[in-house]
Design an enzyme around this catalytic site. Structure first.
Site, PDB file in Angstrom:
ATOM      1  N   TYR A  31       0.623  -1.562  -0.116  1.00  0.00           N
ATOM      2  CA  TYR A  31      -0.016  -0.022  -0.103  1.00  0.00           C
ATOM      3  C   TYR A  31       0.891   1.415   0.254  1.00  0.00           C
ATOM      4  CZ  TYR A  31       0.777   0.825   4.728  1.00  0.00           C
ATOM      5  OH  TYR A  31       1.205   1.389   6.134  1.00  0.00           O
ATOM      6  N   ARG A  50       8.519   3.922  -4.244  1.00  0.00           N
ATOM      7  CA  ARG A  50       8.494   3.293  -3.518  1.00  0.00           C
ATOM      8  C   ARG A  50       7.193   1.742  -3.718  1.00  0.00           C
ATOM      9  NH1 ARG A  50       6.943   5.118   2.803  1.00  0.00           N
ATOM     10  NH2 ARG A  50       6.047   5.609   1.963  1.00  0.00           N
ATOM     11  N   LYS A 147       6.548  -2.035   1.505  1.00  0.00           N
ATOM     12  CA  LYS A 147       5.071  -1.229   2.598  1.00  0.00           C
ATOM     13  C   LYS A 147       4.221  -2.465   2.671  1.00  0.00           C
ATOM     14  CE  LYS A 147       3.580   2.625   2.861  1.00  0.00           C
ATOM     15  NZ  LYS A 147       2.973   3.765   4.715  1.00  0.00           N
ATOM     16  N   GLU A 179      11.905   2.631  14.659  1.00  0.00           N
ATOM     17  CA  GLU A 179      11.043   3.469  14.146  1.00  0.00           C
ATOM     18  C   GLU A 179      10.000   3.837  15.345  1.00  0.00           C
ATOM     19  OE1 GLU A 179      10.033   2.373  10.102  1.00  0.00           O
ATOM     20  OE2 GLU A 179       9.646   0.863  10.637  1.00  0.00           O
ATOM     21  N   LEU A 204      11.716   1.413   7.795  1.00  0.00           N
ATOM     22  CA  LEU A 204      10.487   1.339   6.161  1.00  0.00           C
ATOM     23  C   LEU A 204      11.262   2.693   5.709  1.00  0.00           C
ATOM     24  CD1 LEU A 204       7.906   1.079   4.544  1.00  0.00           C
ATOM     25  CD2 LEU A 204       7.016   3.168   5.176  1.00  0.00           C
TER      26      LEU A 204
HETATM   27  N1  PLP Z   1       7.699   3.577   9.346  1.00  0.00           N
HETATM   28  C1  PLP Z   1       7.029   2.646   8.963  1.00  0.00           C
HETATM   29  C2  PLP Z   1       6.394   2.089   9.734  1.00  0.00           C
HETATM   30  C3  PLP Z   1       5.259   3.317   8.388  1.00  0.00           C
HETATM   31  O1  PLP Z   1       3.843   2.430   8.365  1.00  0.00           O
HETATM   32  C4  PLP Z   1       5.409   4.313   7.830  1.00  0.00           C
HETATM   33  C5  PLP Z   1       3.541   5.440   7.341  1.00  0.00           C
HETATM   34  O2  PLP Z   1       3.309   4.923   6.882  1.00  0.00           O
HETATM   35  C6  PLP Z   1       6.646   5.305   7.906  1.00  0.00           C
HETATM   36  C7  PLP Z   1       7.507   5.149   8.558  1.00  0.00           C
HETATM   37  C8  PLP Z   1       6.400   7.240   7.099  1.00  0.00           C
HETATM   38  O3  PLP Z   1       6.326   6.840   5.681  1.00  0.00           O
HETATM   39  P1  PLP Z   1       6.340   7.772   4.734  1.00  0.00           P
HETATM   40  O4  PLP Z   1       7.131   9.206   5.322  1.00  0.00           O
HETATM   41  O5  PLP Z   1       6.586   7.750   3.682  1.00  0.00           O
HETATM   42  O6  PLP Z   1       4.599   8.588   5.546  1.00  0.00           O
END
Ligand code: PLP
Length: 280
Positions: A31, A50, A147, A179, A204
């Site tokens: 997603y 991504r 993701k 994270e 991620l």
């Molecule tokens: N890390 C995780 C586990 C996430 O689920 C997300 C966003 O959903 C992020 C980091 C941040 O990613 P982004 O800046 O692309 O939204």
């Protein structure tokens, strides 16, 4: 609300997928969440890049044209009358017709679902006053760089944080922060550097992380991509998280201890403001 399912725009009551969909049965799906600010998509191309990488890692076919995907996003923004919010996109390996762990044959069509929702992003209280977090053991799998919709560990962590009276959870592996439950996590260390874990299979690769690090570089701020411990976080000058729908949120308390003086960090606020300026 109007949603999109495999080529059709439908009222939400009519938008559905099969009970045999592998996204439903095996979390065999990826997603993306793209923010909408002032009616515009934020970092759309990066999100789609991504998405394509996630698909490649899972041998999930991606038979879409990016211009067409952008059109679907924009149409949802328009039809749902969204000035500020998000577009959610989910792509699954499709309807497997029966339950079988093995991937279905190549002819199986993926399922593509999108919907949009309103959300307060720019004038969000949490960005102004900061958030409280608690640390939790990172019990997720070893491919957090993909993701996928397998989000139960994150959901459990968020629920735990709520029950502890906190706003969010920060995952910790072997004593070091990986994270946030749905964000990347940063500190300003005592060398005035932005410190965050480097990219590998454990986190991620956040699109907002990338954007904020780029802005910080342009501002001449030192960056170090290195894991930090819970104690380093608690003693940091600032802590903040980033994601598509939060942009940058300062963390003012972790594990019931104040970060600095317990106020949103100056650098976090500055980076958020510069990012917002760029999006206008
Ligand atoms: N890390 C995780 C586990 C996430 O689920 C997300 C966003 O959903 C992020 C980091 C941040 O990613 P982004 O800046 O692309 O939204």
């Amino acid at each position: 609300m109007i949603a999109y399912v495999n080529g059709q725009f439908l009222p939400e009551e009519e938008a559905s997928v099969s009970v045999f969909d592998r996204g439903f049965l095996f979390a065999d799906a990826v997603y993306e969440v793209t923010a909408i600010i002032n009616g515009k998509l934020v970092d759309f191309e990066h999100h789609m890049a991504r998405l394509q990488r996630s698909c490649a890692e899972l041998q999930l076919s991606f038979p879409y044209d990016l211009a067409e995907l952008k059109q679907i996003h924009l149409q949802l923004v328009q039809q749902n009358n969204i000035e500020e919010g998000l577009v959610y996109l989910q792509l699954t390996r499709g309807n497997a017709k029966q339950r079988n762990f093995l991937y279905p044959d190549k002819q199986t069509k993926p399922t593509l679902v999108l919907f949009a929702q309103k959300m307060k992003i720019v004038e969000n209280e949490k960005s102004k006053y900061g958030i409280k977090v608690v640390t939790v053991d990172d019990i997720r799998w070893q491919r957090c760089d993909i993701k996928t919709v397998a989000l139960l560990a994150a959901s459990m962590a968020k629920e735990y944080a709520k029950q502890q009276g906190a706003d969010d959870a920060i995952f910790v592996k072997n004593g070091y922060v990986t994270e946030g439950s749905s964000s990347n996590c940063f500190i300003i260390n005592h060398q005035n550097q932005i410190q965050t874990r480097g990219l590998n299979n454990e986190i991620l690769p956040g699109i907002t992380r990338q954007a904020i690090l780029q802005l910080a570089r342009e501002q001449g701020i030192d960056i170090v991509e290195k894991p930090f411990s819970i104690d380093e976080m608690l003693e940091a000058k600032e802590v903040f998280i980033t994601s598509a729908t939060t942009l940058v949120w300062p963390v003012i308390m972790a594990n019931n201890q104040l970060i600095g003086e317990g106020k949103p960090g100056k650098l976090a606020i500055r980076l958020r403001e510069i990012y917002l300026q760029k999006l206008k």
